[in-house]
Structure formats: structure tokens, C-alpha cells
Design a protein around this motif. Structure first.
Motif, PDB file in Angstrom:
ATOM      1  N   GLN A  53       0.830  -1.198   0.000  1.00  0.00           N
ATOM      2  CA  GLN A  53       0.000   0.000   0.000  1.00  0.00           C
ATOM      3  C   GLN A  53       0.867   1.253   0.000  1.00  0.00           C
ATOM      4  OE1 GLN A  53      -2.777  -0.029   3.181  1.00  0.00           O
ATOM      5  NE2 GLN A  53      -4.001   1.667   2.430  1.00  0.00           N
ATOM      6  N   THR A  54       0.449   2.273  -0.716  1.00  0.00           N
ATOM      7  CA  THR A  54       1.181   3.528  -0.785  1.00  0.00           C
ATOM      8  C   THR A  54       0.546   4.550   0.142  1.00  0.00           C
ATOM      9  OG1 THR A  54       1.803   3.127  -3.071  1.00  0.00           O
ATOM     10  CG2 THR A  54       1.952   5.384  -2.285  1.00  0.00           C
ATOM     11  N   PHE A  55       1.379   5.157   0.978  1.00  0.00           N
ATOM     12  CA  PHE A  55       0.905   6.180   1.901  1.00  0.00           C
ATOM     13  C   PHE A  55       1.476   7.534   1.491  1.00  0.00           C
ATOM     14  CE2 PHE A  55      -0.904   3.284   4.919  1.00  0.00           C
ATOM     15  CZ  PHE A  55      -0.133   2.134   4.816  1.00  0.00           C
ATOM     16  N   CYS A  56       0.690   8.562   1.639  1.00  0.00           N
ATOM     17  CA  CYS A  56       1.128   9.916   1.310  1.00  0.00           C
ATOM     18  C   CYS A  56       1.280  10.725   2.589  1.00  0.00           C
ATOM     19  CB  CYS A  56       0.105  10.573   0.385  1.00  0.00           C
ATOM     20  SG  CYS A  56       0.586  12.214  -0.183  1.00  0.00           S
ATOM     21  N   SER A  57       2.393  11.403   2.720  1.00  0.00           N
ATOM     22  CA  SER A  57       2.648  12.249   3.884  1.00  0.00           C
ATOM     23  C   SER A  57       2.015  13.621   3.672  1.00  0.00           C
ATOM     24  CB  SER A  57       4.151  12.390   4.087  1.00  0.00           C
ATOM     25  OG  SER A  57       4.438  13.359   5.066  1.00  0.00           O
ATOM     26  N   ILE A  58       1.185  14.040   4.613  1.00  0.00           N
ATOM     27  CA  ILE A  58       0.465  15.311   4.467  1.00  0.00           C
ATOM     28  C   ILE A  58       0.583  16.147   5.733  1.00  0.00           C
ATOM     29  CG2 ILE A  58      -1.191  14.295   2.849  1.00  0.00           C
ATOM     30  CD1 ILE A  58      -3.217  14.283   5.154  1.00  0.00           C
ATOM     31  N   ASN A  59       0.292  17.431   5.597  1.00  0.00           N
ATOM     32  CA  ASN A  59       0.288  18.326   6.741  1.00  0.00           C
ATOM     33  C   ASN A  59      -1.023  18.190   7.514  1.00  0.00           C
ATOM     34  OD1 ASN A  59       2.803  19.507   6.138  1.00  0.00           O
ATOM     35  ND2 ASN A  59       1.847  20.899   4.673  1.00  0.00           N
ATOM     36  N   LYS A  70      -8.088   8.704   3.828  1.00  0.00           N
ATOM     37  CA  LYS A  70      -7.851   7.524   4.660  1.00  0.00           C
ATOM     38  C   LYS A  70      -6.503   6.877   4.323  1.00  0.00           C
ATOM     39  CE  LYS A  70     -10.551   3.646   6.524  1.00  0.00           C
ATOM     40  NZ  LYS A  70     -10.969   4.343   7.747  1.00  0.00           N
ATOM     41  N   ASP A  71      -5.757   6.509   5.338  1.00  0.00           N
ATOM     42  CA  ASP A  71      -4.471   5.827   5.263  1.00  0.00           C
ATOM     43  C   ASP A  71      -3.304   6.728   4.888  1.00  0.00           C
ATOM     44  OD1 ASP A  71      -5.356   3.340   6.106  1.00  0.00           O
ATOM     45  OD2 ASP A  71      -5.972   2.761   4.090  1.00  0.00           O
ATOM     46  N   ASN A  72      -3.564   8.015   4.592  1.00  0.00           N
ATOM     47  CA  ASN A  72      -2.434   8.935   4.477  1.00  0.00           C
ATOM     48  C   ASN A  72      -1.809   9.129   5.858  1.00  0.00           C
ATOM     49  OD1 ASN A  72      -2.712   9.211   1.746  1.00  0.00           O
ATOM     50  ND2 ASN A  72      -3.531  11.277   1.790  1.00  0.00           N
ATOM     51  N   ILE A  73      -0.657   9.781   5.894  1.00  0.00           N
ATOM     52  CA  ILE A  73       0.093   9.896   7.145  1.00  0.00           C
ATOM     53  C   ILE A  73       0.341  11.366   7.481  1.00  0.00           C
ATOM     54  CG2 ILE A  73       2.260   9.319   8.307  1.00  0.00           C
ATOM     55  CD1 ILE A  73       2.420   6.877   6.483  1.00  0.00           C
ATOM     56  N   LEU A  74      -0.030  11.771   8.677  1.00  0.00           N
ATOM     57  CA  LEU A  74       0.295  13.120   9.138  1.00  0.00           C
ATOM     58  C   LEU A  74       1.797  13.202   9.378  1.00  0.00           C
ATOM     59  CD1 LEU A  74      -2.564  14.121  11.622  1.00  0.00           C
ATOM     60  CD2 LEU A  74      -2.402  14.456   9.152  1.00  0.00           C
ATOM     61  N   ASN A  75       2.412  14.249   8.856  1.00  0.00           N
ATOM     62  CA  ASN A  75       3.880  14.329   8.867  1.00  0.00           C
ATOM     63  C   ASN A  75       4.439  15.074  10.070  1.00  0.00           C
ATOM     64  OD1 ASN A  75       3.210  16.927   8.300  1.00  0.00           O
ATOM     65  ND2 ASN A  75       4.243  17.043   6.326  1.00  0.00           N
ATOM     66  N   VAL A  76       3.746  15.022  11.204  1.00  0.00           N
ATOM     67  CA  VAL A  76       4.272  15.630  12.424  1.00  0.00           C
ATOM     68  C   VAL A  76       4.346  14.559  13.509  1.00  0.00           C
ATOM     69  CG1 VAL A  76       3.560  18.011  12.017  1.00  0.00           C
ATOM     70  CG2 VAL A  76       1.929  16.412  12.978  1.00  0.00           C
ATOM     71  N   PRO A  77       5.431  14.532  14.272  1.00  0.00           N
ATOM     72  CA  PRO A  77       5.579  13.528  15.328  1.00  0.00           C
ATOM     73  C   PRO A  77       4.840  13.948  16.592  1.00  0.00           C
ATOM     74  CG  PRO A  77       7.519  14.899  15.260  1.00  0.00           C
ATOM     75  CD  PRO A  77       6.621  15.372  14.132  1.00  0.00           C
ATOM     76  N   GLU A  78       4.645  12.999  17.499  1.00  0.00           N
ATOM     77  CA  GLU A  78       4.101  13.323  18.816  1.00  0.00           C
ATOM     78  C   GLU A  78       5.253  13.847  19.663  1.00  0.00           C
ATOM     79  OE1 GLU A  78       0.725  10.417  20.090  1.00  0.00           O
ATOM     80  OE2 GLU A  78       2.231   9.214  19.067  1.00  0.00           O
ATOM     81  N   SER A  79       5.586  15.089  19.423  1.00  0.00           N
ATOM     82  CA  SER A  79       6.818  15.657  19.973  1.00  0.00           C
ATOM     83  C   SER A  79       6.569  16.379  21.285  1.00  0.00           C
ATOM     84  CB  SER A  79       7.423  16.629  18.964  1.00  0.00           C
ATOM     85  OG  SER A  79       6.469  17.594  18.598  1.00  0.00           O
ATOM     86  N   GLY A  80       7.665  16.685  21.960  1.00  0.00           N
ATOM     87  CA  GLY A  80       7.598  17.472  23.174  1.00  0.00           C
ATOM     88  C   GLY A  80       7.678  18.955  22.873  1.00  0.00           C
ATOM     89  N   VAL A  81       8.066  19.741  23.879  1.00  0.00           N
ATOM     90  CA  VAL A  81       8.088  21.191  23.749  1.00  0.00           C
ATOM     91  C   VAL A  81       9.069  21.630  22.674  1.00  0.00           C
ATOM     92  CG1 VAL A  81       8.547  23.347  24.968  1.00  0.00           C
ATOM     93  CG2 VAL A  81       7.474  21.452  26.163  1.00  0.00           C
ATOM     94  N   SER A  82       8.674  22.587  21.826  1.00  0.00           N
ATOM     95  CA  SER A  82       9.601  23.159  20.860  1.00  0.00           C
ATOM     96  C   SER A  82       9.793  24.636  21.174  1.00  0.00           C
ATOM     97  CB  SER A  82       9.071  22.964  19.435  1.00  0.00           C
ATOM     98  OG  SER A  82       7.755  23.467  19.328  1.00  0.00           O
TER      99      SER A  82
END
Length: 349
Positions: free
Chosen positions: A25-31, A46-58
Motif C-alpha cells: 500500500q502507498t501512503f502519502c505524507s500530508i500536513n 484515509k491511510d495517508n500519514i500526518l507528517n508531524v511527530p508526537e513531539s515534546g516542547v519546541s
């Protein structure tokens, strides 16, 4: 986690795709959906990928993100799970003085690719709005209800498309924005929502610790269980001032972008125009993307010239720069050397 056996790069409005062996399956990275917005034309596929990590404080303004797949929760428990997670995440953001967004209907490892859009069925949006308002009133101290109501934004229901067809599923998102003018130097306790009788409800003090949340008032076996809590509370005035400065800086940057915008050959100031002898062509000199930022409104315009040299260290703070054209490298090498890491994926051994 699925093994990667082949990769593809397709550029569509700055999105990239990856292919996984699990189901070819092909996934697309999106904002993600723009923070604090409700009328944007954004839809998730559906099945696309959010391109932000579950990050801490920036930087207090760049939002944290937390993903909840929300698919194994029985229908009768969805509202309770929703408000429990939102209140906990919101309290962590407010005490740490940083923006954040919690997403329901976004998968995480090991069952999904990190950030994979799953979607959840929503029968009645109003139920979620009413339940969250009630939870804020019941689980924050009375003196801080106003601050909580202002910091915890109305849930946003982002439609999920399945092959460009509405799937009748949504990603539910709640933005948290603890403005200095609202939160000041207050500390925000919440109550354990499983204890319905107020006299028995356990008080909690939630903070963000890296990519997770943690209660500093949870019972421990240490001799001095409140040491960490006391130390964090002492830092609140400093955190509040840092938040205030970050808001002022962000406002200045926003006003600058609105007034000037990205330069084109039609609006480039004369002192920024440079002419190359090679073909007598005129280019506009522009500044690079702001250091350490990821959601800035800066965009590059093709053939403009970055106004910084590939210099060495100047004062330890001014960044060094190195330029790579990256246009004569085969796609498979481009991908394996850089793009996989942006998804948090590893090359097969």
C-alpha cells in the motif's frame, strides 16, 4: 511494523509517498489541519500519514501532537474516553504553556504506521461538544474554569475521504492554546474523572514529559514524592514569561509575512535584485526558512537566490549552511538516504 521493500517518491504539493510491504500500500505524507482553524478546505484521505511527530516542547507556539486511534473503544465508552484524554492533554499543555493538538482517529505503532489516518464514526457531533464543556466545568478547579474554557478550543471534525468518496468518518481534533493573557502564572490542577463524588476525587497535576503526559501528584514510594511537583511549580513564572515572549515574537513574524509576503520578480525590492553575468539573468535574493521552525508561512520561489553563504561557524548561534542540488541523484538513493527518516521508519537490514 511493516518492512519496507520498495519506495516511491511522488511530489504533489510538497507531499511524499512511501510503499510498505505489509499490503503493498502507498501512503502519502500530508500536513495536519491548520492550528486554530475551522473553515479551511482541508480534508483527510484515509491511510495517508500526518507528517508531524508526537513531539515534546519546541517553542511554545509550535503545537504538540498526540494521536489516538480510537477504534477499539466501544461506542458506549467513546465519549468518556474522549473527554478523559482531552482534559489530560489540555492540562499538560496549559501547565507547560505550549500549544497542542490531540487527534482522535489517527493510528500509531504497532498496529498502524505512526500518524496513519484511520477515522472514527461520529453519530452526533453535538454530544462531543456538550460532553467536553461539562468535563471542563467538572474537572478543573472553579477558579480556573474560565482559563480552561478559553484555552481548550471547540472540537474540530475533519472529514475523511476514502478514495475521494466521503466515508462518513472523521478525525476529531481539539486544539489547546494557553495564551499568557489567560493563563498568567497560574497552575492548573484537574480531578480524577472516575471519582464522581467530589470529596473523594483525586487531584492531579499533569505535565508534558517528552512525547507523553505525566501526573506529578500520582502516589509514589519515594520519601519525598512532591519534590518534582514543587520544582515544576517554581518554574511556572519563568515558563509564563517565555510563553509571553514567544507570543510576541510570533505576532511580529506574522505581521511581517502579511505585510511583505514572499518576494517575486514583480515585488522584489531593488536592493535585493542581483544579476548574474552567465546569462544576464536577474534573480531575487531571499532569506532562508527560519531556523528551528516547521510550520512557518515561508515558501520558496523557484530560481530565487538564498541570501546566505555556505559559511563556517560565526558566533555559534548563526547556523552554518550547506547546499545540495539533489537533482542528479537517482530517486531510490534520494529516498533511502533521507526520506525514510522523516516517517520514523528504518531501512531493512
Amino acid at each position: 511494523m511493516s518492512e519496507i521493500v520498495e519506495s516511491e517518491v511522488s511530489t504533489t504539493k510538497n507531499n511524499k509517498s512511501i510503499k510498505l510491504k505489509r499490503d503493498n500500500q502507498t501512503f502519502c505524507s500530508i500536513n495536519p489541519y491548520p492550528f486554530g482553524k475551522y473553515h479551511n478546505a482541508t480534508r483527510y484521505i484515509k491511510d495517508n500519514i500526518l507528517n508531524v511527530p508526537e513531539s515534546g516542547v519546541s517553542d511554545f507556539i509550535e503545537p504538540w501532537h498526540e494521536y489516538k486511534a480510537f477504534i477499539n473503544t466501544p461506542d458506549e465508552n467513546q465519549l468518556e474516553k474522549f473527554i478523559t484524554e482531552v482534559i489530560r492533554f489540555a492540562a499538560a499543555c496549559m501547565n507547560s504553556r505550549t500549544n497542542g493538538t490531540i487527534h482522535f482517529g489517527i493510528g500509531d505503532q504497532p498496529d498502524f504506521v505512526h500518524g496513519q489516518i484511520v477515522g472514527v464514526a461520529v453519530n452526533d457531533k453535538q454530544e462531543y461538544l456538550k460532553a467536553l464543556k461539562s468535563a471542563i466545568d467538572n474537572n478543573f478547579e472553579h477558579k480556573h474554569k474560565f482559563a480552561a474554557q478559553k484555552s481548550i478550543k471547540t472540537p474540530r471534525f475533519v472529514e475523511v475521504l476514502n478514495r475521494n468518496i466521503l466515508s462518513h468518518e472523521f478525525v476529531i481534533e481539539v486544539d489547546i492554546e494557553p495564551l499568557f493573557a489567560i493563563c498568567r502564572e497560574n497552575i492548573f490542577h484537574t480531578f480524577n474523572m472516575k471519582k464522581h463524588k467530589k470529596k473523594r476525587r483525586q487531584k492531579m497535576f499533569i505535565i508534558r514529559d517528552g512525547a507523553s503526559t505525566r501526573d506529578l501528584l500520582v502516589p509514589t514510594t519515594f520519601a519525598k514524592p512532591l519534590v518534582e511537583y514543587d520544582e515544576f511549580v517554581k518554574q511556572i513564572p519563568k515558563l509564563s514569561q517565555l510563553r509571553k515572549k514567544a507570543e510576541e515574537k510570533h505576532l511580529d513574524l506574522t505581521e511581517h509575512v502579511v505585510k511583505r509576503g514572499p518576494y517575486t520578480m514583480n515585488n522584489c525590492p531593488r536592493d535585493k535584485l542581483i544579476k548574474l553575468k552567465r546569462d544576464n539573468q536577474t534573480f531575487c535574493s531571499i532569506n532562508p526558512y527560519p531556523f528551528g521552525k516547521y510550520r512557518d508561512t515561508t515558501r520558496y520561489i523557484k530560481d530565487n537566490i538564498l541570501s546566505v553563504t555556505e559559511s563556517g561557524t560565526l558566533d555559534f548561534i548563526e547556523p552554518c549552511h550547506e547546499y545540495k542540488a539533489f537533482i542528479n541523484t537517482p530517486d531510490e538513493i534520494n529516498w533511502r538516504s533521507s526520506s525514510l527518516r522523516s516517517f520514523g521508519l528504518q531501512l531493512p537490514a
